[in-house]
Design an enzyme around this catalytic site. Structure first.
Site, PDB file in Angstrom:
ATOM      1  N   TYR A  17     -13.564   6.887 -50.535  1.00 35.84           N
ATOM      2  CA  TYR A  17     -13.407   7.308 -49.149  1.00 35.84           C
ATOM      3  C   TYR A  17     -14.673   8.029 -48.720  1.00 35.84           C
ATOM      4  O   TYR A  17     -15.769   7.629 -49.093  1.00 35.84           O
ATOM      5  CB  TYR A  17     -12.134   8.151 -49.012  1.00 35.84           C
ATOM      6  CG  TYR A  17     -11.625   8.215 -47.597  1.00 35.84           C
ATOM      7  CD1 TYR A  17     -11.360   7.046 -46.880  1.00 35.84           C
ATOM      8  CD2 TYR A  17     -11.425   9.429 -46.964  1.00 35.84           C
ATOM      9  CE1 TYR A  17     -10.910   7.093 -45.575  1.00 35.84           C
ATOM     10  CE2 TYR A  17     -10.966   9.491 -45.652  1.00 35.84           C
ATOM     11  CZ  TYR A  17     -10.714   8.327 -44.963  1.00 35.84           C
ATOM     12  OH  TYR A  17     -10.270   8.372 -43.675  1.00 35.84           O
ATOM     13  N   LYS A  21       7.473 -15.583 -50.454  1.00 33.90           N
ATOM     14  CA  LYS A  21       6.266 -16.407 -50.353  1.00 33.90           C
ATOM     15  C   LYS A  21       5.054 -15.651 -50.906  1.00 33.90           C
ATOM     16  O   LYS A  21       4.187 -16.238 -51.573  1.00 33.90           O
ATOM     17  CB  LYS A  21       6.032 -16.783 -48.887  1.00 33.90           C
ATOM     18  CG  LYS A  21       5.118 -17.971 -48.650  1.00 33.90           C
ATOM     19  CD  LYS A  21       5.731 -19.259 -49.128  1.00 33.90           C
ATOM     20  CE  LYS A  21       4.889 -20.465 -48.813  1.00 33.90           C
ATOM     21  NZ  LYS A  21       4.947 -20.884 -47.407  1.00 33.90           N
TER      22      LYS A  21
END
Length: 752
Positions: free
Chosen positions: A38, A93
């Protein structure tokens, strides 16, 4: 497929709800990690991407991230149930993408029935994704949405309900025509159904060579013919035929091919019998095809038949397509999945179907042999070779047609795919499939335990084993009813009322009469469910034993050693855990039985671990672990390990084994190459033999809890018969997996 909706609900809600999660791929432990992940470090890749957007593929997940997007207007066979209710399908999926091609997925359930609103939402997310998989969107909206997004976006957009089905049926059709010896240019083909899948199939099949003049498409109103006004749209109009036929029955008279993408029972026996010689029938309605498989075979023995079901030959399953098509497209940063890429996928499946099938695939499906022909038109869904055929073909087509933004070395691409996928995810599935070839009788002494009963439901449905439950008939049946299970024919034996009680008592007394047991004690002990079950295995009334979900491990193994004992050539039983990582499988032994093994016992453990590895189709490479490397420390503990290596080489000189060595030497090839090039283990060990129970037990538990490894076990080795003891409190899937291992053992140990 389970017959119990509650099982499906429990599967989805147990543990962490749902089927997917997000994991970090970089270390995030120290303050430095934080500053890199970060602020301030993250600013640098942001600057690089701002200067060149293509660098997003280098510094972010974009190149391996696909959106599975729906508005829930046509979910499976459930219809317009909305985006939220369709979320479990989209998560499913996502699992398939990850499982078959290591593609990451965010599922997007978008509350937008207006096609333009849906399009705007997806288009706005283009910076996030490397590709878009549209799913479960009603026709004709699905056509408009896909066409518009393909024009507006510079990443692949693919509606799997259309093109996935078209690609798999296209491959099956080409092979079926080859088997039937019918030229594609002349066959008469009839489509039953005119939704997204049927229209996409017809379009692709025409590109493969079907003559449009020989094509008739039917919907619920009948034949789509030129001039029809009722229930039409521009997409159906593309396939309006010049024909006098008005019904499906009319259309099928003399037809060569039936492609069914409609509803159960749409194809009658009389319709099938009216078709031409060697009719090709793809009855793809799910879960019930347009005509039942056995009905079709009995009516027309010459039929070449495919369905969408896994319990019949020639399963047309979209999982043969979309993961591998996206894999190839992503790896070359394709801007589109174009027609050439789809046809490349078709041709790859066609060619793979005609290749000799390796033993690993045959074993996975419990088959002794199968070859290209009317019962094998397309690869099996779990054929691991599909990735290595389809993805490179798609990638190459993308490069050749100019939609690839990245060039790759196609000669080394397959090797990179193999490294990406690894093999650890296959080991449990292969074990189960091998068990199903010859399922055995597995006795469960904890017959009334809810987890055991739920596991037995799966074992029976999947054909993995023939369970035998020990306990009170009344209590077990009551628990089965409370759980809502369906086990009408399962064998239940109550020791107290068993006709074998006296014979088993005498056998127990015979085995233990010189070990301090009296006949009266034997009569009392035989009512112990573990002892009764073990005697069943000992006397051949069962093939294997699985217990321990509610019992202490030492108590259970003590009885097993007293009644079953070890194999003639093994002095001590031992325990191993399979530690499953994403790309590797390691065998950790001994982790459960021998506290301070001698050199002879260590040798037994190594040889038995190698035997187990071979049974699971893994080539064993054994590292005998210690706190020293190859004589660097003179100590009796190191001497014991070194002596064990010598014993193994004497007994089985063909095994790859070395030691004593430290754990990092066993698994770090760079370290070995630099310091120990003479070692038989080149940092590639997959069997780690620990010098004592303390170190082995600590190591496997730490890796399981902190290292992210899945631990399968403990697997008991060296026993004369198939005996396996569960960890107390284990989950249902662990019981199923251990039962499969017990079946494999029983298949091998029936000679003792």
């Amino acid at each position: 497929m389970t017959s119990l909706p509650e099982d499906a609900l429990e599967y989805h809600r147990s543990g962490r709800p749902g089927k997917i999660e997000v994991n970090a791929t970089k270390a995030f432990i120290t303050q430095r990690d934080l500053s890199l992940a970060y602020t301030p470090g993250v600013a640098e890749p942001c600057r690089q991407i701002y200067q060149d957007p293509e660098r997003a593929y280098d510094y972010t997940i974009k190149g391996n991230l696909v959106a599975v997007a729906t508005n829930g207007t046509a979910v499976l066979g459930l219809g317009n149930i909305g985006p939220l209710a369709g979320k479990p399908v989209m998560e499913g999926k996502a699992v398939l993408f990850k499982r078959f091609a290591d593609i990451d997925v965010f599922d997007l359930e978008i509350n937008a029935t207006d096609p333009d609103q849906f399009i705007a939402t997806i288009k706005s997310l283009e910076p996030t994704f490397g590709g878009i998989n549209l799913e479960d969107i009603k026709a004709p909206d699905s056509f408009y949405i896909e066409e518009t997004l393909k024009k507006k976006m510079k990443i692949p957009v693919f509606h799997d309900d259309q093109h996935g089905t078209a690609i798999i049926t296209g491959a099956a059709l080409l092979n079926a025509l080859k088997v039937a010896e019918k030229p594609i240019e002349t066959v008469k083909i009839v489509y039953c159904g005119a939704g997204a899948a049927a229209i996409a199939c017809a379009k692709l099949h025409v590109r493969l060579g079907i003559n449009p003049k020989n094509l008739i498409m039917c919907d619920r109103k009948g034949v789509i013919y030129e001039g029809r006004k009722e229930d039409m749209n521009p997409y159906k109009a593309l396939f309006a035929s010049q024909t006098e036929a008005r019904t499906l029955e009319d259309a099928l008279e003399g037809a060569d091919v039936f492609i069914g993408l409609s509803v159960k029972g749409a194809l009658s026996v009389s319709m099938l019998q009216s078709m031409a010689k060697n009719p090709i029938v793809f009855a793809l309605a799910n879960p019930d095809p347009e005509i039942e498989y056995n009905t079709a075979i009995n009516a027309r023995p010459d039929v070449i038949l495919a369905t969408g079901r896994s319990d019949y030959p020639n399963q047309v399953n979209n999982v043969l397509g979309f993961p591998f098509i996206f894999r190839g497209a992503l790896d070359v940063r394709a801007t589109d999945i174009n027609e050439a890429m789809k046809i490349a996928a078709v041709n790859a499946l066609v060619k793979l179907s005609q290749e000799e099938i390796p033993h690993t695939v045959l074993r996975a499906y419990g088959l002794e042999t199968i070859s290209f022909g009317r019962h094998y038109l397309i690869p099996k869904p779990f054929d691991h070779r599909v990735l290595f055929w389809v993805a490179p073909a798609v990638a190459q087509a993308a490069i050749e047609t100019g939609v690839a933004k990245k060039m790759i070395n196609l000669n080394t691409y397959q090797e990179s795919l193999e490294q990406r996928m690894g093999m650890s995810r296959e080991i449990i599935r292969h074990s189960i499939q091998k068990a199903k070839i010859n399922p055995k009788r597995i006795v469960f002494p904890e017959g009334d335990h809810p987890k055991i009963l739920s596991a037995c439901q799966i074992l029976i449905e999947e054909g993995i084993a023939h369970p035998i439950l020990i306990g009170s008939q009344t209590k077990i049946q009551q628990t089965i009813a409370e759980l809502g299970l369906n086990l009408p024919d399962i064998l239940i034996i109550d020791p107290a009322t068993s006709p074998n009680l006296e014979a088993y008592t005498q056998e127990l007394f015979k085995l233990r009469q010189r070990k301090g047991i009296t006949l009266n004690q034997a009569k009392q002990s035989i009512l112990n469910h573990n002892i009764f079950s073990l005697l069943m295995v000992h006397l051949g009334d069962a093939d294997g034993f699985v217990a321990g979900v509610s019992q202490a491990y030492p108590d259970t193994i003590r009885s097993a050693l007293q009644i079953i004992g070890t194999k003639p050539d093994v002095t001590h039983a031992s325990g191993v855990y399979l530690m499953l990582f994403k790309h590797h499988v390691y065998f950790f032994a001994d982790t459960t039985v021998n506290i301070e093994p001698s050199a002879e016992i260590l040798a037994d453990i190594a040889i038995e671990s190698a035997t187990l590895a071979k049974r699971l189709d893994i080539i064993p490479r054994i590292a005998m672990l210690s706190f020293a490397n190859f004589g660097s420390v003179k100590h009796p503990l190191c001497d014991r390990v070194r002596e064990a290596v010598k014993l193994v080489k004497t007994r089985q000189p063909d095994l790859i084994i070395d030691g004593e060595m430290q754990a990092d030497t066993a698994v770090n090839p760079i370290l070995v190459k630099e310091h120990y090039p003479f070692s038989e283990i080149k940092g590639n060990a997959n069997i780690l033999i620990f010098p004592d129970l303390q170190s082995g037990n600590i190591a496997y538990k730490l890796l399981h809890e902190l290292g992210g490894a899945e631990a399968l076990g403990p697997i008991l080795m060296g026993m004369r018969k198939s005996v396996h003891i569960l960890q107390r409190g284990c989950q249902i899937n662990t019981i199923v997996n251990m039962a499969a291992i017990a079946v494999l053992d029983a298949q091998e140990l029936n000679t003792y």
